[in-house]
Design an enzyme around this catalytic site. Sequence first.
Site, PDB file in Angstrom:
ATOM      1  CG  MET A  22      42.091 -55.122  82.806  1.00  0.00           C
ATOM      2  SD  MET A  22      40.361 -55.028  82.816  1.00  0.00           S
ATOM      3  CE  MET A  22      39.954 -54.878  80.911  1.00  0.00           C
ATOM      4  CD  GLU A  23      46.426 -58.999  81.589  1.00  0.00           C
ATOM      5  OE1 GLU A  23      46.915 -57.982  81.230  1.00  0.00           O
ATOM      6  OE2 GLU A  23      45.699 -58.725  82.831  1.00  0.00           O
ATOM      7  CG  LEU A  54      44.562 -46.332  78.407  1.00  0.00           C
ATOM      8  CD1 LEU A  54      43.680 -45.557  79.402  1.00  0.00           C
ATOM      9  CD2 LEU A  54      45.869 -45.550  77.687  1.00  0.00           C
ATOM     10  CB  CYS A  55      45.910 -53.555  79.506  1.00  0.00           C
ATOM     11  SG  CYS A  55      44.425 -53.732  80.116  1.00  0.00           S
ATOM     12  CG  HIS A  56      50.904 -51.477  82.380  1.00  0.00           C
ATOM     13  ND1 HIS A  56      49.965 -51.154  83.401  1.00  0.00           N
ATOM     14  CD2 HIS A  56      51.915 -50.453  82.450  1.00  0.00           C
ATOM     15  CE1 HIS A  56      49.953 -49.851  83.605  1.00  0.00           C
ATOM     16  NE2 HIS A  56      51.318 -49.533  83.120  1.00  0.00           N
ATOM     17  CG  ASP A  91      33.698 -68.243  64.795  1.00  0.00           C
ATOM     18  OD1 ASP A  91      33.023 -67.475  63.826  1.00  0.00           O
ATOM     19  OD2 ASP A  91      34.837 -68.931  64.619  1.00  0.00           O
TER      20      ASP A  91
END
Length: 159
Positions: free
Chosen positions: A112-113, A74-76, A127
Amino acid sequence: MELTHFDEQGNARMVDVGAKDITERVAVAEGFISISDDIYQRIELGMVKKGDVLGVAQLAAIMGAKQTSNLIPLCHPLALTNVNVICELDQIRRAVRIEATVKTKGRTGVEMEALTAVQVGLLTVYDMCKAIDKQMVMGPVYLVEKMGGKSGHFKRSED
């Protein structure tokens, strides 16, 4: 508190930010991955077989910030104006520390970014080093600061 990502029927929805003002938005996030002494020394000496762990993690974090709306439902999608990532060894914690600062001029924030950038960077460290030791632990990861927008300035209190 109203849940903005659900409609009246409980269905998930993207928040309409069209009426919000365009402002400068900045978010800073930080996170750690605890590593063994062996991994720490190999990173420090540039002796990890997969290459420059901190350099690759930095690039991965930047790419992660740019892909956030593809990863978080739901992030723009945002036009980021800057992503700055610091990847460094933390001798006291025996960890890799990643800090991401993300900026935009828009109608919604970039928390969020910034958080996604840190997580992707930490996953990249895992990794690249998992062949040496699989017991690495990621965390904590948290928002350090955010500026801009209706909710104003947030700065994490010192623990």
